[in-house]
Design a protein around this motif. Structure first.
Motif, PDB file in Angstrom:
ATOM      1  N   GLY A  81     -11.747  19.981  -4.346  1.00 35.99           N
ATOM      2  CA  GLY A  81     -12.850  20.901  -4.646  1.00 35.99           C
ATOM      3  C   GLY A  81     -13.765  21.156  -3.462  1.00 35.99           C
ATOM      4  O   GLY A  81     -14.918  21.567  -3.631  1.00 35.99           O
ATOM      5  N   ALA A  82     -13.270  20.910  -2.235  1.00 33.58           N
ATOM      6  CA  ALA A  82     -14.123  21.100  -1.054  1.00 33.58           C
ATOM      7  C   ALA A  82     -14.163  22.571  -0.661  1.00 33.58           C
ATOM      8  O   ALA A  82     -13.272  23.339  -0.999  1.00 33.58           O
ATOM      9  CB  ALA A  82     -13.576  20.274   0.101  1.00 33.58           C
ATOM     10  N   LEU A 128     -13.327  10.385  -0.205  1.00 27.50           N
ATOM     11  CA  LEU A 128     -14.584  10.534   0.522  1.00 27.50           C
ATOM     12  C   LEU A 128     -15.230  11.909   0.381  1.00 27.50           C
ATOM     13  O   LEU A 128     -16.355  12.101   0.841  1.00 27.50           O
ATOM     14  CB  LEU A 128     -14.367  10.222   2.020  1.00 27.50           C
ATOM     15  N   ILE A 129     -14.528  12.870  -0.211  1.00 27.29           N
ATOM     16  CA  ILE A 129     -15.078  14.224  -0.297  1.00 27.29           C
ATOM     17  C   ILE A 129     -15.425  14.574  -1.726  1.00 27.29           C
ATOM     18  O   ILE A 129     -14.638  14.356  -2.642  1.00 27.29           O
ATOM     19  CB  ILE A 129     -14.053  15.258   0.248  1.00 27.29           C
ATOM     20  N   ASN A 130     -16.643  15.095  -1.940  1.00 29.29           N
ATOM     21  CA  ASN A 130     -17.071  15.541  -3.257  1.00 29.29           C
ATOM     22  C   ASN A 130     -16.816  17.030  -3.429  1.00 29.29           C
ATOM     23  O   ASN A 130     -16.810  17.775  -2.450  1.00 29.29           O
ATOM     24  CB  ASN A 130     -18.582  15.317  -3.422  1.00 29.29           C
ATOM     25  N   PRO A 131     -16.620  17.480  -4.687  1.00 30.12           N
ATOM     26  CA  PRO A 131     -16.498  18.918  -4.899  1.00 30.12           C
ATOM     27  C   PRO A 131     -17.737  19.611  -4.354  1.00 30.12           C
ATOM     28  O   PRO A 131     -18.853  19.144  -4.540  1.00 30.12           O
ATOM     29  CB  PRO A 131     -16.458  19.052  -6.433  1.00 30.12           C
ATOM     30  N   GLY A 132     -17.535  20.722  -3.630  1.00 32.10           N
ATOM     31  CA  GLY A 132     -18.670  21.425  -3.064  1.00 32.10           C
ATOM     32  C   GLY A 132     -19.007  21.011  -1.651  1.00 32.10           C
ATOM     33  O   GLY A 132     -19.725  21.727  -0.939  1.00 32.10           O
ATOM     34  N   ASP A 133     -18.487  19.859  -1.199  1.00 32.85           N
ATOM     35  CA  ASP A 133     -18.724  19.457   0.192  1.00 32.85           C
ATOM     36  C   ASP A 133     -18.005  20.427   1.119  1.00 32.85           C
ATOM     37  O   ASP A 133     -16.924  20.925   0.802  1.00 32.85           O
ATOM     38  CB  ASP A 133     -18.142  18.062   0.458  1.00 32.85           C
ATOM     39  N   GLU A 146     -23.164   4.344   2.566  1.00 31.37           N
ATOM     40  CA  GLU A 146     -22.492   4.323   1.246  1.00 31.37           C
ATOM     41  C   GLU A 146     -22.498   5.689   0.592  1.00 31.37           C
ATOM     42  O   GLU A 146     -21.628   6.011  -0.192  1.00 31.37           O
ATOM     43  CB  GLU A 146     -23.163   3.300   0.303  1.00 31.37           C
ATOM     44  N   GLU A 147     -23.529   6.498   0.936  1.00 32.83           N
ATOM     45  CA  GLU A 147     -23.619   7.812   0.313  1.00 32.83           C
ATOM     46  C   GLU A 147     -22.482   8.719   0.767  1.00 32.83           C
ATOM     47  O   GLU A 147     -22.270   9.764   0.197  1.00 32.83           O
ATOM     48  CB  GLU A 147     -24.990   8.456   0.607  1.00 32.83           C
ATOM     49  N   LYS A 148     -21.723   8.296   1.789  1.00 34.98           N
ATOM     50  CA  LYS A 148     -20.609   9.101   2.252  1.00 34.98           C
ATOM     51  C   LYS A 148     -19.415   9.028   1.312  1.00 34.98           C
ATOM     52  O   LYS A 148     -18.501   9.819   1.414  1.00 34.98           O
ATOM     53  CB  LYS A 148     -20.172   8.632   3.650  1.00 34.98           C
ATOM     54  N   LEU A 149     -19.402   8.034   0.416  1.00 38.02           N
ATOM     55  CA  LEU A 149     -18.299   7.956  -0.535  1.00 38.02           C
ATOM     56  C   LEU A 149     -18.410   9.097  -1.536  1.00 38.02           C
ATOM     57  O   LEU A 149     -19.488   9.529  -1.877  1.00 38.02           O
ATOM     58  CB  LEU A 149     -18.340   6.631  -1.299  1.00 38.02           C
ATOM     59  N   SER A 150     -17.254   9.565  -2.027  1.00 38.11           N
ATOM     60  CA  SER A 150     -17.309  10.605  -3.044  1.00 38.11           C
ATOM     61  C   SER A 150     -17.800   9.974  -4.353  1.00 38.11           C
ATOM     62  O   SER A 150     -17.677   8.774  -4.563  1.00 38.11           O
ATOM     63  CB  SER A 150     -15.935  11.234  -3.247  1.00 38.11           C
ATOM     64  N   THR A 151     -18.326  10.821  -5.233  1.00 34.32           N
ATOM     65  CA  THR A 151     -18.852  10.332  -6.514  1.00 34.32           C
ATOM     66  C   THR A 151     -17.768   9.581  -7.279  1.00 34.32           C
ATOM     67  O   THR A 151     -18.021   8.563  -7.907  1.00 34.32           O
ATOM     68  CB  THR A 151     -19.306  11.537  -7.373  1.00 34.32           C
ATOM     69  N   VAL A 152     -16.581  10.149  -7.199  1.00 34.76           N
ATOM     70  CA  VAL A 152     -15.468   9.546  -7.920  1.00 34.76           C
ATOM     71  C   VAL A 152     -15.145   8.163  -7.373  1.00 34.76           C
ATOM     72  O   VAL A 152     -14.982   7.198  -8.121  1.00 34.76           O
ATOM     73  CB  VAL A 152     -14.245  10.499  -7.839  1.00 34.76           C
ATOM     74  N   ALA A 153     -15.082   8.031  -6.060  1.00 37.41           N
ATOM     75  CA  ALA A 153     -14.752   6.741  -5.456  1.00 37.41           C
ATOM     76  C   ALA A 153     -15.817   5.708  -5.799  1.00 37.41           C
ATOM     77  O   ALA A 153     -15.519   4.545  -6.047  1.00 37.41           O
ATOM     78  CB  ALA A 153     -14.607   6.869  -3.945  1.00 37.41           C
ATOM     79  N   LYS A 154     -17.063   6.120  -5.842  1.00 35.53           N
ATOM     80  CA  LYS A 154     -18.141   5.171  -6.128  1.00 35.53           C
ATOM     81  C   LYS A 154     -18.022   4.606  -7.537  1.00 35.53           C
ATOM     82  O   LYS A 154     -18.497   3.521  -7.824  1.00 35.53           O
ATOM     83  CB  LYS A 154     -19.519   5.843  -5.966  1.00 35.53           C
ATOM     84  N   SER A 155     -17.419   5.365  -8.439  1.00 35.76           N
ATOM     85  CA  SER A 155     -17.351   4.906  -9.823  1.00 35.76           C
ATOM     86  C   SER A 155     -16.225   3.897 -10.041  1.00 35.76           C
ATOM     87  O   SER A 155     -16.172   3.247 -11.062  1.00 35.76           O
ATOM     88  CB  SER A 155     -17.149   6.090 -10.761  1.00 35.76           C
TER      89      SER A 155
END
Lengths: 409, 407
Positions: free
Chosen positions: A155-156, A130-135, B2-11
């Motif tokens: 990468g948080a 659920l966390i993106n790098p930079g979040d 849905e935008e709460k998912l990480s980019t990686v998880a969405k893929s």
């Protein structure tokens, strides 16, 4: 997802490869946060000195027979192959039932419950899913050491709000200032390791409004929820408007004294569960099958099991706290968990690590220095953590050693 | 939300293997899809686990004896000198050992070479760590490695090569020459290697599993991953390991501690018993699986599948759909479930060859939709039942005739 960088040479010859200068083999940069844990270091020192270990947070007594029997039966019944990735159905159902009993919330065991290898993996899967790098993610210090490490793996950017003695109350204004438009989530551990603090209803409500207002997720680690002594445990997910943005995590280990079985779970609405499951699939794929069956039995334990658990732990806590106060520590109130933090400065050592080393070598007792639980180690230098998840003889023996060798004359 | 998912998880998409399993369950089909046994685990190992639980081996644990024994086996099987105190990390299955290894060595932007077709999990893991998977297609029908294809795929940014041998899904055991080619590339380009050797004890005829780490200059740059699961038919116990040079093993251990903290304690204890099994255990494992392989090869060839490559190891057969049949792999499997009551895995999920390679090489990659993977790690009863069900749908010549225009 199999893309190739556009700068790549599509045809390279053997001569190109020979001319390339080899670079030294390196581990990944993310490993700066991944040194050997303080727990292992202290345990090794403890063994060397024959010290009584009140440091590492696992019991020296075993789990209940009925749960062990259930695991044995599962092995004998041939339940030894891959379980469904997100959990054995019986267990998902049992988790949902228990959650309903504890919080009043009805969750779908198929779509909103995911079983993981311990709560540690639930945390890793939640963060990686659920966390993106930079979040930005906000932690409350002191915090369990895996949070920061896993966040750095994702990468948080970690921001910290410090809980301070004597009450470790949540400084709400500091939390408000810490929130920014990049904040993705807040991580809450209640009952709290290492302080034993339990977040109050007022604090939870205040945090909830901030999160709703700023559209921030909440990840809760509630593994000590059944070791709630001075007040009722509150699940963030049960507050109005919070279920849709909360991942609630828990496990078998602490409640049933079976920390080595590694059965944990994450409860979250379907859109968040999906992210957790994706990461989980690549971290461990599936969780120990026989232990899952046993856990489904454990979670249906009668109320008397939980009442007895609390009673036993409160007795142990009394032995330790009375002992620590008599010896001369400043003991802070601990409402839950099986931990208590104390101020060691009356004994004149320069910081928490020096004190813990002294305690092992000269007194023969292990505690954990809390500086490792802070982003800035200076914040923890006056505090050490003791655990009382040991049998009464062990606790009494530890207190006796401290009275003999540490007590201020 | 849905935008709460990480980019990686969405893929990521959900596992096609698991989805088919659900369809199969709904149709009560015989499951030759998922790679786990339907026969019981060996009794002596189950007894050891029960005994461990009763002896209170139930808290967080590191079982040094397990590392000691793995070091002994590495020496015996591959001539490797492994330090059991520093070179081994015990994890929750090979899955976690691999994930921790990837997180230990892969930084954002690092390229990782994999061989195609390959098990679906490697790519996801690499992507989650920010790495870039680069696929090298093995050439059908025998899945041979073309050294030029490998060389063309390695660049300055290549951090590691992933090698699964014996291989899922093809059952290929990489030859000594192929391993030497891969080792040569690793040495020249100063890459690491991560191996998945979970089928190490399941090889047929005279094939012997050789670990890449045993080649010159390789031990210092190879992470071996494996587990109890396939060797001892306990895929649900989650005990696996990584063996690597000390500085990498230490990194893997530290990451593992943050991901799961510990592999299930009683099963680590039982693993000691498992690894001490007498050589007869391993011999009969091989013999049993070889006869199951022979059975399923005969069965499927008999109903019209093209089996140009007999598995040399693993528990899988990668069979080509009969030429006369125009269905794709996915369509074929769906019909197989609905009409024949047997489920297998469409092969396309194992192929990932880069689009750029496809455009440049002008090779025909249509074969990627013509393969189906069958698991033969099933009891003789199950295999016979599968034969019976498929037999019912065969025409006069013995060929499988699905009720769909396929002529």
């Amino acid at each position: 997802m199999s893309t190739v960088s556009t700068e790549k040479d599509t045809v390279s010859t053997l001569s190109d490869s020979i001319q390339k200068t080899p670079r030294p083999l390196q581990v990944a940069k993310r490993l700066e946060k991944f040194k050997t844990t303080i727990f292992t270091q202290m345990s090794n020192l403890a063994i060397k000195h024959g010290a009584i270990n009140l440091g590492q947070g696992f019991p020296n007594f075993d789990g209940p027979e009925f749960v062990k029997e259930a695991a044995i039966q599962a092995i004998k019944d041939g339940k030894n192959q891959y379980a469904r990735g997100y959990g054995v159905q019986e267990l998902n159902n049992a988790i949902a039932e228990r959650f309903k009993k504890d919080t009043g919330l009805a969750v779908d065991p198929e779509k909103e419950v995911t079983v993981t290898s311990g709560c540690t993996e639930a945390i890793a899967a939640t963060i990686l899913g659920l966390i993106n790098p930079g979040d930005e993610v906000i932690l409350f210090a002191p915090f369990y050491d895996s949070y920061e490490a896993t966040l750095s793996m994702a990468g948080a950017n970690v921001k910290c709000v410090t809980l301070r003695p004597p009450n470790f109350a949540v400084p709400i204004n500091e939390l408000k200032s810490a929130i920014s438009k990049n904040t993705r989530a807040v991580l809450i551990n209640t009952p709290h390791n290492p302080t034993g603090k339990m977040f109050t209803r007022e604090e939870m409500n205040a945090i909830a409004s901030i999160c709703i207002e700023n559209d921030v997720l909440v990840f809760t680690d509630e593994v000590y929820d059944k070791l709630a002594f001075e007040m009722d445990h509150i699940s963030m997910a049960s507050l109005p408007g919070m279920f849709e943005r909360t991942v609630t995590m828990n496990s078998l280990g602490k409640t049933f004294s079976l920390t080595g079985w590694k059965i944990g779970w994450a409860i979250a609405p379907p859109h968040l569960t999906w992210g957790v499951r994706q990461a989980h699939a690549f971290l461990t794929f599936a969780t120990s099958t026989p232990m899952q069956w046993a856990t489904s039995v454990a979670l249906r334990a009668p109320d008397s099991y939980y009442e007895e658990l609390k009673r036993d732990y409160m007795k142990k806590k009394a032995i330790l706290v009375e002992g620590l106060e008599a010896v001369g520590f400043k003991v802070f109130p601990s409402s839950g968990t099986y931990f208590v933090v104390v101020d060691h400065t009356p004994f004149g050592l320069e910081n928490d690590i020096a004190f813990c080393e002294y305690l092992i070598e000269k007194v023969g007792v292990v505690a954990i220095p809390t500086s490792v639980f802070y982003l800035n180690p200076e914040d923890g230098k006056n505090l050490v953590r003791f655990t009382f998840c040991k049998d009464e003889e062990t606790l009494k023996a530890a207190v006796k050693r401290m009275k003999e060798k540490l007590m201020r004359k | 939300m849905e935008e709460k998912l990480s980019t990686v998880a969405k893929s990521f998409t959900s596992s096609p293997i698991q989805e088919l399993s659900h369809l199969a369950q709904r149709c009560s089909a015989i499951n030759l899809a998922e790679g786990f046994p339907d026969f019981p685990a060996p009794a002596h190992i189950k007894t050891a686990a029960v005994s461990a639980i009763n002896s209170d081996f139930n808290q967080y644990r590191h079982v040094q004896g397990l590392c000691d024994h793995l070091a002994i086996m590495a020496k015996k099987m591959h001539g490797l000198d492994v330090n059991p105190l520093t070179d081994i990390a015990i994890c929750c299955g090979q899955t976690e050992a691999f994930a921790a290894a990837v997180f230990a060595i892969i930084d954002r932007g690092d390229e990782v070479v994999l061989f195609d077709p390959s098990y679906e999990t490697y790519e996801g893991c690499i992507t989650m760590a920010g790495g870039i998977p680069v696929f090298v297609a093995l050439d059908p029908p025998h899945w041979t490695l073309d050294p030029n294809k490998l060389l063309q795929s390695v660049t300055r940014r290549t951090k590691a090569i992933v090698l699964n041998s014996p291989q899922n899904p093809t059952g290929k055991v990489f030859s000594k020459d192929e391993l030497e080619t891969i080792a040569g590339v690793c040495r020249t380009w100063n890459c690491l290697a991560i191996t998945d050797e979970v089928y190490e004890h399941i090889t047929f005829e005279n094939e012997k599993h050789i670990s890449l780490a045993s080649f010159s200059g390789m031990q210092e740059r190879t992470i071996i991953t494996s587990s109890l699961s396939k060797t001892f038919s306990v895929t649900g116990w989650r005990v696996g390991w990584a063996i690597a040079p000390a500085f990498i093993a230490s990194a893997i251990r530290n990451i593992h501690v943050k991901i799961t903290d510990s592999a299930p304690a009683p099963f680590q204890e039982a693993a000691l018993t498992a690894l001490r099994s007498p050589s007869e255990y391993f011999e009969s494992l091989r013999r049993d699986y070889e006869s199951k392989r022979d059975y399923i090869v005969k069965l499927l060839a008999g109903i019209g599948f093209k089996i140009e490559f007999k598995p040399q190891g693993s528990i899988f057969l990668f069979a080509e759909i009969p030429e006369s049949c125009l269905l794709s792999d996915v369509e074929y499997v769906k019909e197989l479930i609905k009409q024949a009551g047997v489920v297998a895995v469409p092969g396309r999920g194992f192929f990932h060859t880069n689009l750029s390679m496809k455009k440049i090489s002008q090779e025909d990659f249509s074969y990627q939709e013509r393969y189906i993977r069958f698991a033969f790690c099933k009891s003789d009863t199950t295999l016979a039942a599968a034969a019976q069900k498929l037999g019912k749908l065969s025409d006069a010549t013995g060929r499988l005739k699905l009720h769909h225009s396929d002529t």
